[in-house]
Design a protein around this motif. Structure first.
Motif, PDB file in Angstrom:
ATOM      1  N   VAL A 214       0.846  -1.205   0.000  1.00 63.90           N
ATOM      2  CA  VAL A 214       0.000   0.000   0.000  1.00 63.90           C
ATOM      3  C   VAL A 214       0.875   1.246   0.000  1.00 63.90           C
ATOM      4  O   VAL A 214       0.624   2.202  -0.746  1.00 63.90           O
ATOM      5  N   SER A 215       1.924   1.230   0.822  1.00 68.06           N
ATOM      6  CA  SER A 215       2.845   2.363   0.885  1.00 68.06           C
ATOM      7  C   SER A 215       3.559   2.576  -0.451  1.00 68.06           C
ATOM      8  O   SER A 215       3.695   3.711  -0.923  1.00 68.06           O
ATOM      9  N   ILE A 216       3.995   1.482  -1.075  1.00 67.70           N
ATOM     10  CA  ILE A 216       4.669   1.580  -2.377  1.00 67.70           C
ATOM     11  C   ILE A 216       3.711   2.111  -3.443  1.00 67.70           C
ATOM     12  O   ILE A 216       4.075   2.976  -4.258  1.00 67.70           O
ATOM     13  N   ARG A 217       2.485   1.605  -3.431  1.00 75.15           N
ATOM     14  CA  ARG A 217       1.494   2.047  -4.431  1.00 75.15           C
ATOM     15  C   ARG A 217       1.215   3.539  -4.310  1.00 75.15           C
ATOM     16  O   ARG A 217       1.124   4.253  -5.320  1.00 75.15           O
ATOM     17  N   ARG A 218       1.109   4.020  -3.104  1.00 74.96           N
ATOM     18  CA  ARG A 218       0.881   5.450  -2.902  1.00 74.96           C
ATOM     19  C   ARG A 218       2.090   6.267  -3.343  1.00 74.96           C
ATOM     20  O   ARG A 218       1.946   7.351  -3.903  1.00 74.96           O
ATOM     21  N   ARG A 219       3.280   5.733  -3.082  1.00 76.96           N
ATOM     22  CA  ARG A 219       4.482   6.460  -3.480  1.00 76.96           C
ATOM     23  C   ARG A 219       4.598   6.524  -4.993  1.00 76.96           C
ATOM     24  O   ARG A 219       5.018   7.542  -5.555  1.00 76.96           O
ATOM     25  N   LEU A 220       4.207   5.465  -5.682  1.00 77.09           N
ATOM     26  CA  LEU A 220       4.238   5.466  -7.144  1.00 77.09           C
ATOM     27  C   LEU A 220       3.294   6.529  -7.694  1.00 77.09           C
ATOM     28  O   LEU A 220       3.612   7.204  -8.687  1.00 77.09           O
ATOM     29  N   THR A 221       2.135   6.666  -7.071  1.00 80.72           N
ATOM     30  CA  THR A 221       1.208   7.710  -7.499  1.00 80.72           C
ATOM     31  C   THR A 221       1.804   9.087  -7.255  1.00 80.72           C
ATOM     32  O   THR A 221       1.708   9.985  -8.102  1.00 80.72           O
ATOM     33  N   ALA A 222       2.438   9.267  -6.099  1.00 80.72           N
ATOM     34  CA  ALA A 222       3.047  10.559  -5.771  1.00 80.72           C
ATOM     35  C   ALA A 222       4.166  10.910  -6.755  1.00 80.72           C
ATOM     36  O   ALA A 222       4.351  12.081  -7.110  1.00 80.72           O
ATOM     37  N   LEU A 223       4.886   9.890  -7.221  1.00 83.50           N
ATOM     38  CA  LEU A 223       5.975  10.144  -8.173  1.00 83.50           C
ATOM     39  C   LEU A 223       5.461  10.633  -9.519  1.00 83.50           C
ATOM     40  O   LEU A 223       6.223  11.210 -10.310  1.00 83.50           O
ATOM     41  N   SER A 224       4.197  10.424  -9.785  1.00 82.94           N
ATOM     42  CA  SER A 224       3.615  10.909 -11.041  1.00 82.94           C
ATOM     43  C   SER A 224       3.579  12.424 -11.096  1.00 82.94           C
ATOM     44  O   SER A 224       3.444  13.012 -12.167  1.00 82.94           O
ATOM     45  N   PHE A 225       3.701  13.075  -9.924  1.00 83.89           N
ATOM     46  CA  PHE A 225       3.697  14.529  -9.865  1.00 83.89           C
ATOM     47  C   PHE A 225       5.106  15.112  -9.976  1.00 83.89           C
ATOM     48  O   PHE A 225       5.268  16.324 -10.014  1.00 83.89           O
ATOM     49  N   VAL A 226       6.104  14.225 -10.008  1.00 83.42           N
ATOM     50  CA  VAL A 226       7.505  14.659 -10.045  1.00 83.42           C
ATOM     51  C   VAL A 226       8.026  14.574 -11.480  1.00 83.42           C
ATOM     52  O   VAL A 226       7.537  13.786 -12.288  1.00 83.42           O
ATOM     53  N   ALA A 227       9.014  15.419 -11.792  1.00 84.21           N
ATOM     54  CA  ALA A 227       9.636  15.379 -13.117  1.00 84.21           C
ATOM     55  C   ALA A 227      10.120  13.955 -13.413  1.00 84.21           C
ATOM     56  O   ALA A 227      10.664  13.279 -12.534  1.00 84.21           O
ATOM     57  N   HIS A 228       9.946  13.516 -14.669  1.00 86.65           N
ATOM     58  CA  HIS A 228      10.191  12.122 -15.022  1.00 86.65           C
ATOM     59  C   HIS A 228      11.618  11.682 -14.733  1.00 86.65           C
ATOM     60  O   HIS A 228      11.849  10.584 -14.206  1.00 86.65           O
ATOM     61  N   ASP A 229      12.600  12.531 -15.055  1.00 88.45           N
ATOM     62  CA  ASP A 229      13.993  12.140 -14.844  1.00 88.45           C
ATOM     63  C   ASP A 229      14.335  12.020 -13.359  1.00 88.45           C
ATOM     64  O   ASP A 229      15.234  11.261 -12.972  1.00 88.45           O
ATOM     65  N   VAL A 230      13.609  12.754 -12.510  1.00 88.68           N
ATOM     66  CA  VAL A 230      13.826  12.647 -11.063  1.00 88.68           C
ATOM     67  C   VAL A 230      13.084  11.426 -10.518  1.00 88.68           C
ATOM     68  O   VAL A 230      13.618  10.674  -9.697  1.00 88.68           O
ATOM     69  N   ALA A 231      11.861  11.235 -10.979  1.00 91.92           N
ATOM     70  CA  ALA A 231      11.035  10.133 -10.483  1.00 91.92           C
ATOM     71  C   ALA A 231      11.621   8.776 -10.830  1.00 91.92           C
ATOM     72  O   ALA A 231      11.479   7.811 -10.069  1.00 91.92           O
ATOM     73  N   ILE A 232      12.305   8.673 -11.977  1.00 92.40           N
ATOM     74  CA  ILE A 232      12.787   7.389 -12.457  1.00 92.40           C
ATOM     75  C   ILE A 232      13.821   6.788 -11.506  1.00 92.40           C
ATOM     76  O   ILE A 232      13.924   5.560 -11.372  1.00 92.40           O
ATOM     77  N   VAL A 233      14.583   7.651 -10.797  1.00 87.42           N
ATOM     78  CA  VAL A 233      15.613   7.170  -9.871  1.00 87.42           C
ATOM     79  C   VAL A 233      14.960   6.415  -8.714  1.00 87.42           C
ATOM     80  O   VAL A 233      15.334   5.286  -8.393  1.00 87.42           O
TER      81      VAL A 233
END
Length: 441
Positions: A214-233
Motif C-alpha cells: 500500500v505504501s509503495i502504491r501510494r508512493r508510485l502515485t506521488a511520483l507521477s507529480f515529479v519530473a520524469h527524470d527525477v522520479a525514475i531514480v
C-alpha cells in the motif's frame, strides 16, 4: 421517507434517472429553492456574524416543508427508496448548507451539524474511493471508525430523548433530521464494514507485506507529480523492492513460512502487487502520466487541493465552515465526470491506468482535506473565535514556559496575567456576549 433523498449530489447530472416533479410537489420545490437561495445570500454576507435565530428559523421552515413532502408522497405512493426527482436534490443541498451553518454557529453537537460530514464520508466518496482503489490499511479507517461511533452515540441519544419525551410528528414518525441522519449513518457504517472485512481476511503473516505494498502504491502515485527524470531514480529502487517481495512467492502464491500452507488473503495481496508492477511500468515508460486532453482537469484538481491546504493552515483564523460549500460543489462536478469510477479521455475511452491513479488520488486528497476541515471545526460560535484563538495562543505560550521550567517571578508572569485579565474583562455576568448582546455557543 428520507430514503427518497438523492444519495449523491453528483446525480444532478443524471437527470435521465430522476422522475419529473409532480403537481403536488411543485409548491414544495418552490419553497425549497427559496430557502436555498436565502441560505446562499446569508453565506455571501461576510460583513456580519451569522445570527442563530435566522438560521434556526430557516431550518424550521425546511422541516415544515419536509413534513408536507412526506404527506404528499405517501398520498401519491411515491415514498419508496428508488423514487427521486429534483425535490430530493434541492432538499439534500439545503441540508448540507444548514449543516455547515450549524458548524459555523458552534452547534457541533446537534444533529444537523453531522449531516455534511456523513455526506463527505459516504456520498462524497471518501469511503467509496477506498473501496474502488483498494489502497488502504486499517490505520486509514481508524479516523472514520471513531467519528462514526461518535455520531452514532449522538444520534442514539437524541432518538432516545425524543422517544422518552414523545416528540413525534402528526403521523407518529420521528423528527425528519433523525430519519435523515440515521439513514446516512447506516450507509457509512455499511460501507465501512465492507472495507474492514476486506482487510480482516488477510492473515497476520501477510499483513506487513500488504501494508508495505500500500505504501509503495501510494508512493508510485506521488511520483507521477515529479519530473520524469527525477522520479525514475526512486522508481528503480521501488522496482527492486517489488521484485524482492515477488520472489517471496512459491508457485505464484505467498505461503506460510512454518508449514508451507497457502496464506489467507492471496487475492488482495497478489492483486495489489501486480497493480504496483503495472503502475511502475507506466511510470517508467511515460514522460507524463496525464495526457494533454486531461490536463485541464488535472490543473483544476491541483488548484482546489492547494486552496484547501492553505485553508487547513489558516482555518482557525479565516475559515467559515460555509466557505466549504463551493469546494463541495466543484468536487461534485468533477466526480460526475467519471463513468464506472473511471475518467475518460477525449475519445471517450478510459484514460491509462496511471492517469486514472493520479486523478483519483487528487480527487480523494481533496475530499480528505474537506473532511479534515469539517472535523477540525471547533464547537465555538464564530463571534467567539477571536477570544478562543487568543486563549489557545496564550495556553501554548504558558505550556512553553512550563516546559523550560526554572524559577519564575511575579514579574515574569505579569504579561500573561495582564492578557488573561483583559480577556476576563470581556465577560458580562460571567458570560461572553456577541455584538448584539446574545450568548453564543
Amino acid at each position: 421517507m428520507f430514503s427518497t433523498i438523492a444519495t449523491t449530489s453528483a446525480q444532478h447530472c443524471a437527470l435521465a434517472t430522476e422522475r419529473s416533479v409532480t403537481d403536488g410537489e411543485q409548491p414544495i420545490l418552490g419553497m425549497l429553492i427559496s430557502i436555498r437561495n436565502r441560505l446562499a445570500a446569508l453565506k455571501k454576507d461576510r460583513g456580519n456574524y451569522y445570527r442563530p435565530n435566522d438560521i434556526v428559523g430557516l431550518y424550521n421552515e425546511l422541516l415544515d416543508q419536509v413534513k408536507v413532502l412526506n404527506r404528499v408522497r405517501a398520498k401519491e405512493q411515491h415514498d419508496n427508496d428508488t423514487y427521486k426527482n429534483r425535490v430530493d436534490s434541492v432538499l439534500d443541498e439545503c441540508f448540507q448548507l444548514f449543516s455547515l451553518f450549524y458548524l459555523a454557529l458552534g452547534k457541533n453537537k446537534e444533529i444537523p451539524a453531522t449531516y455534511v460530514q456523513l455526506v463527505t464520508i459516504k456520498v462524497r466518496k471518501e469511503l467509496p474511493l477506498f473501496n474502488e482503489t483498494g489502497i488502504y490499511t486499517d490505520a486509514d479507517l481508524e479516523p472514520f471508525q471513531k467519528r462514526l461511533a461518535e455520531i452514532r452515540q449522538l444520534v442514539d441519544a437524541e432518538a432516545a430523548k425524543e422517544e422518552e419525551e414523545g416528540e413525534y410528528d402528526d403521523c407518529g414518525a420521528p423528527k425528519p433530521e433523525i430519519l435523515l441522519v440515521s439513514r446516512r449513518l447506516r450507509q457509512c457504517e455499511k460501507e465501512l464494514s465492507v472495507l474492514e472485512e476486506a482487510t480482516r481476511i488477510i492473515c497476520n503473516e501477510l499483513m506487513p507485506t500488504y501494508e508495505e505494498l500500500v505504501s509503495i502504491r501510494r508512493r508510485l502515485t506521488a511520483l507521477s507529480f515529479v519530473a520524469h527524470d527525477v522520479a525514475i531514480v526512486e522508481a528503480k529502487e521501488l522496482q527492486r523492492r517489488l521484485i524482492e517481495i515477488d520472489d517471496l512467492r512459491v508457485n505464484d502464491r505467498f505461503v506460510n513460512a512454518e508449514d508451507g500452507t497457502v496464506s489467507e488473503g492471496q487475492t488482495q495481496v497478489v492483486g495489489l502487487l501486480e497493480e504496483c508492477f503495472d503502475c511502475l511500468h507506466d511510470l517508467m515508460a511515460e514522460g507524463s502520466a496525464v495526457s494533454k486532453d486531461l490536463m485541464p482537469l488535472y490543473d483544476r484538481l491541483m488548484e482546489i487541493r492547494i486552496q484547501l491546504e492553505k485553508l487547513l493552515l489558516t482555518s482557525r483564523w479565516t475559515l467559515r465552515e460555509t466557505d466549504l460549500w463551493s469546494y463541495q460543489v466543484q468536487l461534485q462536478d468533477i466526480d460526475a465526470m467519471r463513468r464506472n469510477g473511471q475518467f475518460k479521455d477525449a475519445t471517450g475511452e478510459p484514460a491509462p491506468q496511471q492517469a486514472q491513479a493520479v486523478l483519483n488520488f487528487l480527487l480523494h486528497k481533496c475530499y480528505n482535506l474537506v473532511y479534515k476541515l469539517l472535523s477540525s471545526s471547533e464547537p465555538v460560535a464564530e463571534s467567539l473565535m477571536p477570544v478562543h484563538n487568543q486563549l489557545r495562543t496564550l495556553r501554548r505560550c504558558l505550556l512553553e514556559v512550563k516546559k523550560y521550567g526554572g524559577p519564575l517571578s511575579a514579574r515574569d508572569l505579569y504579561p500573561y496575567q495582564m492578557k488573561l485579565s483583559s480577556i476576563d474583562n470581556l465577560r458580562t455576568d460571567g458570560k461572553f456576549l456577541d455584538d448584539e448582546g446574545h450568548i453564543p455557543e
